[in-house]
Design a protein around this motif. Structure first.
Motif, mmCIF file in Angstrom:
data_model
loop_
_atom_site.group_PDB
_atom_site.id
_atom_site.type_symbol
_atom_site.label_atom_id
_atom_site.label_comp_id
_atom_site.label_asym_id
_atom_site.label_seq_id
_atom_site.Cartn_x
_atom_site.Cartn_y
_atom_site.Cartn_z
ATOM 1 N N GLY A 1 0.775 -1.233 0.000
ATOM 2 C CA GLY A 1 0.000 0.000 0.000
ATOM 3 C C GLY A 1 0.805 1.281 0.000
ATOM 4 O O GLY A 1 0.237 2.367 0.119
ATOM 5 N N GLN B 1 1.265 -1.686 4.859
ATOM 6 C CA GLN B 1 0.199 -2.615 5.219
ATOM 7 C C GLN B 1 0.525 -4.002 4.659
ATOM 8 O O GLN B 1 1.404 -4.152 3.813
ATOM 9 C CB GLN B 1 -1.140 -2.123 4.674
ATOM 10 C CG GLN B 1 -1.563 -0.767 5.211
ATOM 11 C CD GLN B 1 -1.806 -0.777 6.708
ATOM 12 O OE1 GLN B 1 -2.333 -1.740 7.260
ATOM 13 N NE2 GLN B 1 -1.419 0.301 7.383
ATOM 14 N N TYR C 1 -1.143 -6.250 2.591
ATOM 15 C CA TYR C 1 -2.123 -6.696 1.602
ATOM 16 C C TYR C 1 -1.520 -7.834 0.775
ATOM 17 O O TYR C 1 -1.357 -7.723 -0.443
ATOM 18 C CB TYR C 1 -2.511 -5.543 0.683
ATOM 19 C CG TYR C 1 -3.082 -4.322 1.365
ATOM 20 C CD1 TYR C 1 -4.026 -4.424 2.381
ATOM 21 C CD2 TYR C 1 -2.681 -3.040 0.984
ATOM 22 C CE1 TYR C 1 -4.547 -3.308 3.004
ATOM 23 C CE2 TYR C 1 -3.207 -1.908 1.591
ATOM 24 C CZ TYR C 1 -4.132 -2.041 2.597
ATOM 25 O OH TYR C 1 -4.652 -0.925 3.208
ATOM 26 N N ASN D 1 -4.866 -11.836 2.259
ATOM 27 C CA ASN D 1 -5.317 -10.456 2.427
ATOM 28 C C ASN D 1 -4.993 -9.608 1.197
ATOM 29 O O ASN D 1 -4.943 -8.390 1.272
ATOM 30 C CB ASN D 1 -4.662 -9.838 3.676
ATOM 31 C CG ASN D 1 -5.395 -8.605 4.177
ATOM 32 O OD1 ASN D 1 -6.623 -8.570 4.241
ATOM 33 N ND2 ASN D 1 -4.648 -7.571 4.523
ATOM 34 N N ALA D 2 -4.757 -10.263 0.058
ATOM 35 C CA ALA D 2 -4.435 -9.539 -1.177
ATOM 36 C C ALA D 2 -5.713 -9.021 -1.840
ATOM 37 O O ALA D 2 -6.821 -9.472 -1.541
ATOM 38 C CB ALA D 2 -3.676 -10.454 -2.141
ATOM 39 N N TRP D 3 -5.539 -8.090 -2.775
ATOM 40 C CA TRP D 3 -6.665 -7.548 -3.535
ATOM 41 C C TRP D 3 -7.108 -8.543 -4.600
ATOM 42 O O TRP D 3 -6.284 -9.238 -5.184
ATOM 43 C CB TRP D 3 -6.270 -6.219 -4.169
ATOM 44 C CG TRP D 3 -5.934 -5.170 -3.159
ATOM 45 C CD1 TRP D 3 -4.694 -4.831 -2.696
ATOM 46 C CD2 TRP D 3 -6.861 -4.359 -2.439
ATOM 47 N NE1 TRP D 3 -4.792 -3.857 -1.737
ATOM 48 C CE2 TRP D 3 -6.109 -3.545 -1.556
ATOM 49 C CE3 TRP D 3 -8.248 -4.227 -2.454
ATOM 50 C CZ2 TRP D 3 -6.707 -2.624 -0.707
ATOM 51 C CZ3 TRP D 3 -8.841 -3.308 -1.602
ATOM 52 C CH2 TRP D 3 -8.071 -2.521 -0.740
ATOM 53 N N ASP E 1 -3.161 3.913 7.089
ATOM 54 C CA ASP E 1 -3.102 3.273 5.773
ATOM 55 C C ASP E 1 -3.275 4.328 4.683
ATOM 56 O O ASP E 1 -4.273 5.044 4.656
ATOM 57 C CB ASP E 1 -4.184 2.204 5.650
ATOM 58 C CG ASP E 1 -5.581 2.760 5.962
ATOM 59 O OD1 ASP E 1 -5.766 3.319 7.068
ATOM 60 O OD2 ASP E 1 -6.475 2.648 5.107
ATOM 61 N N GLN F 1 -12.655 -7.742 0.603
ATOM 62 C CA GLN F 1 -11.518 -6.898 0.286
ATOM 63 C C GLN F 1 -10.551 -6.922 1.458
ATOM 64 O O GLN F 1 -10.934 -7.266 2.586
ATOM 65 C CB GLN F 1 -11.935 -5.472 -0.027
ATOM 66 C CG GLN F 1 -12.475 -4.645 1.125
ATOM 67 C CD GLN F 1 -12.650 -3.185 0.712
ATOM 68 O OE1 GLN F 1 -11.710 -2.403 0.741
ATOM 69 N NE2 GLN F 1 -13.872 -2.828 0.302
ATOM 70 N N PRO F 2 -9.287 -6.591 1.215
ATOM 71 C CA PRO F 2 -8.295 -6.644 2.288
ATOM 72 C C PRO F 2 -8.609 -5.662 3.409
ATOM 73 O O PRO F 2 -9.365 -4.706 3.221
ATOM 74 C CB PRO F 2 -6.987 -6.250 1.578
ATOM 75 C CG PRO F 2 -7.228 -6.547 0.148
ATOM 76 C CD PRO F 2 -8.680 -6.268 -0.082
ATOM 77 N N ARG F 3 -7.997 -5.910 4.537
ATOM 78 C CA ARG F 3 -8.172 -5.026 5.687
ATOM 79 C C ARG F 3 -6.839 -4.451 6.109
ATOM 80 O O ARG F 3 -5.833 -5.153 6.185
ATOM 81 C CB ARG F 3 -8.789 -5.790 6.861
ATOM 82 C CG ARG F 3 -10.216 -6.238 6.609
ATOM 83 C CD ARG F 3 -10.828 -6.787 7.866
ATOM 84 N NE ARG F 3 -10.713 -5.833 8.951
ATOM 85 C CZ ARG F 3 -10.706 -6.170 10.236
ATOM 86 N NH1 ARG F 3 -10.768 -7.430 10.570
ATOM 87 N NH2 ARG F 3 -10.616 -5.251 11.172
ATOM 88 N N ALA F 4 -6.851 -3.156 6.374
ATOM 89 C CA ALA F 4 -5.665 -2.510 6.931
ATOM 90 C C ALA F 4 -5.563 -2.874 8.408
ATOM 91 O O ALA F 4 -6.570 -3.184 9.057
ATOM 92 C CB ALA F 4 -5.755 -1.002 6.765
#
Length: 538
Positions: free
Chosen positions: A115, A136, A138, A142-144, A207, A292-295
């Motif tokens: 990020g 972050q 991601y 936890n990837a997009w 983030d 969707q991923p989380r920060a």
């Protein structure tokens, strides 16, 4: 004995060739030399085996040659596996592949990112919430996820009324793009001065993300090419079409179809700046696109700093950063470092000196969180049960709902109803929900001075993780209500939704560990519930 050795080696070779998808097989019985060369090639490392095969390869019996031919034909008839070609969606992300991890399957392109863009950040912000950019995670699960086969939605959803939380698109450099309207559903982040020169800022989890189209990425990607992808799978272009002409004829979602009937979005200099919603199918859950991923929040969120203007950002390396700013003309800065064990140290510097705060990693429900040393000390000294004194030594602890019945009895009739409990839940929840998004984050419940000074407020603050039933790291009003109503049911003997004076007195005098008496269901009265050992029934 030689013949057995040759046959065994031939079988070994074909088993190996089948497993590896080898396609250098002989096709006629005359290609004995070719067979010998293949054996020689595949068995070079077998410590002298090559010499033995060279000496024996010319002595294949007629039956063995037939066997070799039949095996060769069979293996050649097996369809060859080909590597799935890279999807077109991955092309703009490839420009930044030194920073990203790209994988794909038949349905999605997976983009791993920390990020953090490779351009400067934060400079130009005049409405600052005191958050700073931190890397972050991601990556991995936890990837997009970008759909490779986007599907038009029969009912497109507008970003004016939806998706005020989380990202709505992903820039080609792996930086998420949020709704231009912030999570209060009203404020245009660009017009409010909350964004830097690149159209981004930091959220409450430190983030970094954009809120408008990152047109500057065209310097790397090229004009007329996608600079981002919306989370419904459709590409987002800048101000120009692929043929170099200025985009026009855009619909209310800021998109249109090209001459081939392919839909795509465009950036604009006015609202909605980017995709104004979703032309394609998406799932909305808790006000954001799901999944969707989380920060991962590093520290409690901070309030806005009036009069602040960010003037500089420096990054010595991937673990040392500096944000320079002014507050009504007075120069200040915050230097922060990420330690080897994940601890983050912030040094706030101004004319009065330096103030240091360190946050250490801490695991919590919904993802890791960092807890400050000061907070850790407060938690160690906190009495169980939230605010208020604990029981005297030797006394049984009263059920929480009984201990605070007087405060919950709003009309003073001596009865605690579910309506009254829910009303108090509403008051406490509103007191914690600083951004009015309908959810309580870890930062909102744990920051200094957060929430109402009430028994229920104290309980929520002290037991926040117990409310998060779905493990998403956020507390919904429904989750808060369910836990307190469970307290009511534990005392409500006749299941009428109200706690009478008699029920409250009986629950208060009940010995510690004696749960609610069993209902009249044929199992007897006054007996304790049998202890459950099956984990599924706990």
């Amino acid at each position: 004995m030689k013949t057995k050795t040759i046959l065994s080696t031939s079988l070994s070779f074909f088993i190996t060739a089948q497993a590896w998808g080898h396609d250098d097989h002989i096709h006629t019985s005359e290609n004995v030399q070719a067979t010998t060369n293949i054996f020689e090639k595949d068995h070079t490392t077998n410590n002298g085996e090559k010499t033995k095969l060279l000496g024996s390869g010319y002595r294949l019996l007629h039956e063995e040659q037939i066997f070799v031919k039949l095996e060769s034909d069979r293996l050649n008839s097996i369809p060859k596996k080909t590597k799935q070609s890279e999807p077109k969606t991955a092309v703009p992300f490839r420009v930044f592949e030194d920073k990203l991890e790209l994988e794909w399957d038949n349905e999605f392109l997976y983009v791993g990112s920390n990020g953090m863009p490779d351009h400067q950040m934060m400079v130009g912000i005049t409405a600052w919430q005191q958050q700073v950019p931190l890397p972050q995670q991601y990556f991995g699960s936890n990837a997009w996820q970008i759909p490779l086969k986007p599907t038009p939605s029969p009912n497109p959803m507008s970003a004016k009324a939806h998706f005020f939380r989380g990202a709505i698109a992903l820039a080609a450099n792996g930086v998420p793009i949020f709704n231009p309207i912030k999570n209060n559903g009203r404020t245009d982040t660009l017009l409010a001065g909350e964004l830097d020169k690149w159209g981004g800022h930091c959220g409450r989890g430190d983030d970094y993300h954009y809120h408008v189209a990152p047109i500057h990425l065209e310097d790397r990607i090229g004009r007329g090419k996608p600079i981002a992808y919306a989370l419904d799978g459709y590409p987002i272009y800048g101000y120009f079409e692929p043929d170099g002409s200025l985009a026009k004829g855009l619909d209310w979602l800021n998109g249109h179809k090209d001459s081939f009937g392919n839909y795509h979005y465009h950036a604009t200099k006015d609202y909605p700046y980017i995709n104004g919603g979703f032309y394609g199918k998406v799932v909305e859950k808790d006000g954001q696109v799901d999944p969707q991923p989380r920060a991962q929040a590093v520290r409690p969120s901070l309030p806005g700093l009036k009069g602040a203007r960010i003037t500089g950002f420096e990054s010595a390396d991937s673990k040392n950063f500096k944000v320079s700013y002014e507050v009504f003309g007075k120069k200040k800065e915050v230097n922060y470092q990420i330690g080897e064990e994940g601890a983050v140290t912030f040094n706030f510097v101004d004319s009065a000196g330096t103030k240091t705060e360190t946050y250490e990693p801490k695991k919590s429900v919904g993802g890791p969180r960092l807890e400050s040393k000061k907070e850790k000390g407060m938690q160690a000294n906190k009495k169980p049960g939230g605010q208020g004194k604990g029981p005297r030594e030797g006394e049984a602890r009263k059920p929480w709902i009984v201990a605070h019945a007087k405060e919950l009895d709003i009309n003073g009739d001596g009865v605690v109803s579910t309506k009254e409990v829910n009303a108090e839940v509403d008051n406490a929840f509103t007191g914690f929900d600083q951004n009015n998004d309908g959810f309580l984050s870890d930062n909102e419940t744990q920051s200094r001075g957060a929430g109402p000074k009430s028994p229920m407020g104290g309980f929520i603050k002290g037991h926040a993780s117990e409310f998060d039933r779905d493990g998403d790291g956020l507390i919904s009003k429904n989750e808060a209500s369910l836990l307190f109503l469970r307290f009511v049911r534990q005392v409500d003997q006749n299941n009428d939704g109200e706690l009478s004076k008699k029920e409250l007195v009986e629950a208060e005098s009940r010995p510690k560990g004696d749960k609610k008496k069993e209902k009249k269901d044929g199992k007897g009265k006054g007996k304790k519930e049998p202890k459950k050992t099956n984990k599924k029934n706990k």
